[in-house]
Every structure is written in structure tokens, then in C-alpha cells.
Design an enzyme around this catalytic site. Structure first.
Site, mmCIF file in Angstrom:
data_model
loop_
_atom_site.group_PDB
_atom_site.id
_atom_site.type_symbol
_atom_site.label_atom_id
_atom_site.label_comp_id
_atom_site.label_asym_id
_atom_site.label_seq_id
_atom_site.Cartn_x
_atom_site.Cartn_y
_atom_site.Cartn_z
ATOM 1 N N LYS A 166 0.826 -1.169 -0.085
ATOM 2 C CA LYS A 166 -0.012 -0.043 -0.155
ATOM 3 C C LYS A 166 0.985 1.244 0.046
ATOM 4 O O LYS A 166 1.408 1.455 0.980
ATOM 5 C CB LYS A 166 -1.013 0.172 1.295
ATOM 6 C CG LYS A 166 -2.020 0.998 1.049
ATOM 7 C CD LYS A 166 -2.654 1.679 2.434
ATOM 8 C CE LYS A 166 -1.633 2.858 2.529
ATOM 9 N NZ LYS A 166 -1.431 4.234 1.798
ATOM 10 N N GLU A 241 10.429 1.305 10.391
ATOM 11 C CA GLU A 241 11.149 2.526 9.923
ATOM 12 C C GLU A 241 10.469 3.621 10.384
ATOM 13 O O GLU A 241 9.672 4.390 9.617
ATOM 14 C CB GLU A 241 11.911 2.614 8.798
ATOM 15 C CG GLU A 241 12.418 1.136 8.148
ATOM 16 C CD GLU A 241 13.979 1.327 8.677
ATOM 17 O OE1 GLU A 241 14.401 2.208 9.412
ATOM 18 O OE2 GLU A 241 14.608 0.289 8.713
ATOM 19 N N CYS A 275 13.650 11.176 6.980
ATOM 20 C CA CYS A 275 13.613 10.923 8.364
ATOM 21 C C CYS A 275 14.950 10.737 8.976
ATOM 22 O O CYS A 275 15.112 10.596 10.347
ATOM 23 C CB CYS A 275 12.962 9.290 8.525
ATOM 24 S SG CYS A 275 13.717 8.123 7.538
ATOM 25 N N GLU A 373 10.348 16.124 15.128
ATOM 26 C CA GLU A 373 10.814 16.064 13.609
ATOM 27 C C GLU A 373 10.250 17.070 13.032
ATOM 28 O O GLU A 373 8.972 16.948 12.855
ATOM 29 C CB GLU A 373 10.474 14.707 13.238
ATOM 30 C CG GLU A 373 11.017 14.268 11.794
ATOM 31 C CD GLU A 373 10.725 12.662 11.584
ATOM 32 O OE1 GLU A 373 9.755 12.243 11.858
ATOM 33 O OE2 GLU A 373 11.741 12.314 10.916
HETATM 34 P P1 ADP Z 1 3.304 10.610 7.093
HETATM 35 O O1 ADP Z 1 3.226 11.532 8.382
HETATM 36 O O2 ADP Z 1 4.755 10.599 6.535
HETATM 37 O O3 ADP Z 1 2.247 10.680 5.905
HETATM 38 P P2 ADP Z 1 2.178 8.126 8.026
HETATM 39 O O4 ADP Z 1 2.681 7.098 9.060
HETATM 40 O O5 ADP Z 1 0.854 8.949 8.114
HETATM 41 O O6 ADP Z 1 3.406 9.050 7.581
HETATM 42 O O7 ADP Z 1 1.875 7.441 6.553
HETATM 43 C C1 ADP Z 1 2.875 6.242 6.181
HETATM 44 C C2 ADP Z 1 2.101 5.449 5.349
HETATM 45 O O8 ADP Z 1 1.175 4.610 6.215
HETATM 46 C C3 ADP Z 1 1.206 5.847 4.471
HETATM 47 O O9 ADP Z 1 1.299 4.787 3.493
HETATM 48 C C4 ADP Z 1 -0.190 5.860 4.943
HETATM 49 O O10 ADP Z 1 -1.251 5.875 3.829
HETATM 50 C C5 ADP Z 1 -0.200 4.908 5.824
HETATM 51 N N1 ADP Z 1 -1.232 4.843 6.906
HETATM 52 C C6 ADP Z 1 -1.498 5.882 7.501
HETATM 53 N N2 ADP Z 1 -2.458 5.616 8.538
HETATM 54 C C7 ADP Z 1 -2.616 4.339 8.332
HETATM 55 C C8 ADP Z 1 -3.346 3.259 9.144
HETATM 56 N N3 ADP Z 1 -4.276 3.390 10.162
HETATM 57 N N4 ADP Z 1 -3.204 2.005 8.840
HETATM 58 C C9 ADP Z 1 -2.333 1.501 7.914
HETATM 59 N N5 ADP Z 1 -1.516 2.501 7.024
HETATM 60 C C10 ADP Z 1 -1.592 3.756 7.384
#
Ligand code: ADP
Length: 470
Positions: A166, A241, A275, A373
Site C-alpha cells: 500500500k 522504520e 527521516c 521532527e
Molecule cells: P506521514 O506522516 O509520512 O504521511 P504516515 O505514518 O501517516 O506518515 O504514513 C505512512 C504510510 O502509512 C502511508 O502509506 C499511509 O497511507 C499509511 N497509513 C496511515 N495511516 C494508516 C493506518 N491507520 N493503517 C495503515 N496504514 C496507514
């Protein structure tokens, strides 16, 4: 979306935006539970045959994928600049870097060695074999739309796992291009699947499904914790990560020109959105003023603009929230006494999400930019007196991904490197990440390592076989 070797559409779609112009550049399917579950079915079925292929066969398929990525690297770079904003040169650099993982693991596939262990009785022989963990869910962020996928997927496929990916909703087009090339390379149906759509729904579907044996995630610490919790329901393996809060430490005997070149590379790569970007810069007080002068001169040479344009080093931030966060950190810092040395308070708005690279001096450890960050082009500089003080301040965080140390004194360099609670140390090096070395964090920066021979272990189970003989 790409599932089970087919291109899948959904009725509902979502837009992909160019952060340099805020224009819609495309749209992709908005997948949910149904598509997420279908991908698991496909990957689970494909695992039975893919895991039985010989290491040499898997290696050959990965090599083909590597060749195709190499042939299409400019196209991949252009997609990245468009949907993520990074300048063309940097995007091309990412395409090459991303592909270096495919190459490395196409080779490493052939080196998954087991072990024999001396038995304590004469009628037994003890063996260890390594086997792929199974279906792996890969969830990736937008800041490295290609490399975060290949860094996980290449070792997973090399090990014999199948993957369901995803990508971040901001950057699905790069992932889709990688899928096209994977298809062309002959990666069998079901081995490599991409599901675009609702993060939470897709995530939950995969967490609940006991056929998914591993989650490999790069993203925020907040979501990482959530996935780790969710993975416990079916005791999946997890590699995480997560966020960083990298200290960049310059001692008085450092080669200052080198330190400045490296701080620019580390701080402003991807407009501060990595990061491992230097988040807080500590400079020994005896060279503080000199460092600031050189730093300011170097930042002044950076060109801000649309990443497509010639000579641009600083592209847009990913969205307006990202700009808000940088502004919030800047305001908090100046409220608490920091001085703007470069960038002023004024924010340069081109058409998209642009913000000027900014340096502030007199930063203190109470400021948000020294604690959280920032993920943007704000560089807080603080002075320190002693080695002991700076080690304490650098370690005084829940994060532990990358730290940078600049000094010409080998004894000091090793002492400090050993005491810093970080997974990666850039010692007189602002860009330490390479495919053959382990990358990953300690504390709340993550679990597991990506890259090198360590990276493939994350996708392997150890099986012990005790053979009784006559
Ligand atoms: P950022 O702040 O860099 O966008 P996130 O941790 O929100 O970091 O996003 C990193 C990845 O995790 C993206 O692919 C995002 O769609 C996915 N993501 C965000 N929320 C969820 C969730 N509840 N379950 C699974 N994947 C998620």
C-alpha cells in the site's frame, strides 16, 4: 491497482496532486476491504509456488526487474518530481538508489545460508534452514516513493515471500510504474500486488488476516505503534522504520567546509523531508560563528522552485500541513529566543507548497524544532561546550535513527559514535544510507534493519531440524 497480475479499477477514485502547482495530475482507485482481501488471497496462493522457486530463478526475475527500472529511470524520476516535488536530479538519484536494492537483493537471494550445529550425541545431526515468512504487507510513505518500496520488496521477493503493497496516497503513481515494470519483468501473478486507497481500512484488513505473516512499514512513529499493536492480534512479525530527530554534531577540529557541505546535503535533501535529515545542529562554541557564516553562504546558493526547472535544489513541501508545521516550529523557536539568521520570517509562496530554507541560531533544547521532527527546511543551530554535554543532549530524545558527527580526531569520533543511541552514525558523512549496509533505528525510531545481509533476515524464518540417525 495491480492485483494478481491484473489491473483493477474501483468505482471511486482519488486524486493525485502536484505539490509544486497544486494541480491534479491523475487519479487512482480508492480501494478498501474488498481489494485488500483480494490481494491477500492472490499473494497467499502465489506464495506456494514462488517460495518453491530456486534462489537462482528468483534472482533472475529480480535482475530483469532491475534492468527494466534502469531503462525507465528517467520516466520514474519524472513521475516522482510530479507527484512528490523533489527536483529532477534528486528524483533520478532516488530511482538509481531504489534500483540498487533490487540489484543487491537479486544477488543476495543466492546467499540465504543455513547452518549445521554439532550435536551432543552421536546419533543426531542438527540443522538450521531459512525459509520465507510468507505474505508480507508493505506500507510506505511519500517522501521516497520508489526507494521505500524496493528496499522492502526486493529482499522480500529474494527471500521467497510475496508482497501486498500500500503506497502512500500522495505518491501512488511511482508505485504503479514499478508494478508495470515488475509485470514486464515476469514477476508471476500474485507475487507483487499494489493496493491504493483508504489507509486505515486496508491496514486493518491486513492486520486481521492471519495469512499475512509480516508487516514492513516506513512512516510516522504514531502509525508504526498502531500497526505494531494491531500485528499482535495474530503475532505477525514487524519491521518499522519510523521517525527520526537527527542531531548533527560539529566539533571544533572538524573540517568545516566538509561539515557545511554535508549539513546542506543532510538538512535540505528532499526539502528537509527525510527521516534522517539533520533536525538539530550542535556546533562547538569556539567555531560557532564561523560555522554559521559558512552555512549561511551555502544556503544562499540553493535555488528554490518547481523541481522540473533547471538548477532547482529545493522543491515544494508535500502539502500545506507540512508548511504549517515548519511555521509553527519557526514561530515557537523565535518566541523562545532563537534568531533568524537566514530565510527571514517571510514565506515565499510560489504557486505550490513552497517555503524558504531557514536557519535559526541560539536554538535551545526546549524549542519544538529541537524536540520534534520538523520535516522541512528549518535548520536550528545550537552551541555546546563539551563532548559530554553534547552526547547527553543528542541522546535526550525518544528517537534514535541517524546521528551525524564531524571531527578529525579518531579517538573522539569513535568514543562519540559508540555512545550515541542511534542506529546509523554518519561520521564525517552526511549521506550514509547505501543498499549494502543496515539502516534502521533504536528506541521509538523503529525495529529491524533494511539493507545489506541484515535486510533479508527480516523476511526469513529460522527452522531447526533435529535428525535422529541410526
Ligand atoms: P506521514 O506522516 O509520512 O504521511 P504516515 O505514518 O501517516 O506518515 O504514513 C505512512 C504510510 O502509512 C502511508 O502509506 C499511509 O497511507 C499509511 N497509513 C496511515 N495511516 C494508516 C493506518 N491507520 N493503517 C495503515 N496504514 C496507514
Amino acid at each position: 491497482m495491480y492485483i494478481n497480475g491484473d489491473w483493477i479499477q474501483t468505482e471511486e477514485q482519488f486524486n493525485v496532486i502536484n505539490p509544486a502547482t497544486n494541480e491534479v495530475i491523475g487519479f487512482v482507485p480508492n480501494g478498501g476491504t474488498k481489494e485488500a482481501a483480494y490481494a491477500v488471497d492472490a499473494a497467499y496462493t502465489a506464495f506456494k509456488t514462488w517460495s518453491q522457486r530456486t534462489a537462482v530463478e528468483r534472482s533472475q526475475v529480480l535482475k530483469k526487474w532491475h534492468q527494466l527500472i534502469e531503462m525507465h529511470k528517467e520516466e520514474l524520476a519524472a513521475i516522482m518530481t510530479e507527484e512528490q516535488g523533489k527536483p529532477t536530479n534528486e528524483a533520478l538519484g532516488e530511482a538509481i538508489y531504489a534500483n540498487s536494492f533490487v540489484e543487491w537483493y537479486s544477488e543476495e537471494a543466492k546467499r540465504i545460508y543455513g547452518e549445521t550445529i554439532p550435536a551432543s550425541v552421536s546419533n543426531k545431526r542438527l540443522f538450521v534452514i531459512k525459509q520465507p515468512v510468507g505474505v508480507v504487507a508493505v506500507i510506505t510513505p511519500w517522501n521516497f516513493p520508489a526507494a521505500m518500496i524496493t528496499r522492502k520488496v526486493a529482499p522480500a521477493l529474494a527471500a521467497g515471500c510475496t508482497v501486498i503493497i500500500k503506497p502512500a496516497e500522495q505518491t501512488p503513481l511511482t508505485a504503479i510504474k514499478l508494478a508495470e515494470l515488475a509485470h514486464e519483468a515476469g514477476i508471476p501473478k500474485g507475487v507483487f500486488n499494489i493496493v491504493t486507497g483508504q489507509p486505515q481500512t486496508i491496514g486493518e484488513t491486513w492486520l486481521k488476516d492471519s495469512r499475512v505473516r509480516k508487516i514492513s512499514f516506513t512512516g510516522s512513529t504514531e502509525i508504526g505503534k498502531l500497526l505494531m499493536k494491531g500485528a499482535s492480534e495474530t503475532v505477525k512479525k514487524v519491521s518499522l522504520e519510523l521517525g527520526g530527530q537527527a542531531p548533527f554534531i560539529v566539533f571544533e577540529d572538524a573540517d568545516l567546509d566538509d561539515a557545511v557541505t554535508s549539513v546542506i546535503a543532510s538538512k535540505y535533501r528532499n526539502t528537509g523531508q527525510t527521516c534522517v535529515c539533520a533536525n538539530r545542529i550542535y556546533v562547538q562554541e569556539t567555531i560557532y560563528d564561523k560555522f554559521i557564516e559558512k552555512f549561511k553562504t551555502a544556503v544562499n546558493e540553493l535555488k528554490i522552485g518547481n523541481g522540473m526547472d533547471e538548477g532547482v535544489n529545493i522543491g515544494p513541501l508535500i502539502d500545506s500541513d507540512a508548511i504549517e508545521k515548519v511555521n509553527q516550529h519557526l514561530k515557537n523557536a523565535t518566541d523562545l529566543g532563537a534568531q533568524i539568521i537566514y530565510g527571514e520570517q517571510q514565506i515565499e509562496h510560489l504557486k505550490g507548497n513552497f517555503i524558504k530554507p531557514t536557519i535559526v541560531s541560539h536554538a535551545t533544547d526546549q524549542m519544538l524544532c529541537m524536540i520534534e521532527e520538523t520535516f522541512g527546511p528549518l535548520a536550528p543551530v545550537s552551541s555546546f561546550k563539551t563532548e559530554e554535554e553534547v552526547i547527553h543532549r543528542a541522546n535526550n530524545t525518544q528517537y534514535g535513527l541517524a546521528a551525524y558527527v564531524f571531527t578529525e580526531n579518531i579517538n573522539l569520533a569513535l568514543r562519540v559514535s559508540e555512545q550515541l543511541e542511534y542506529g546509523v552514525i554518519g561520521l564525517n558523512d552526511g549521506m550514509p544510507a547505501v543498499p549494502q549496509a543496515p539502516f534502521g533505528g533504536v528506541k521509538e525510531s523503529g525495529l529491524g534493519r533494511e539493507g545489506g545481509h541484515y535486510g533479508i533476515e527480516e523476511f526469513l524464518e529460522v527452522k531447526y531440524i533435529s535428525l535422529g540417525i541410526k
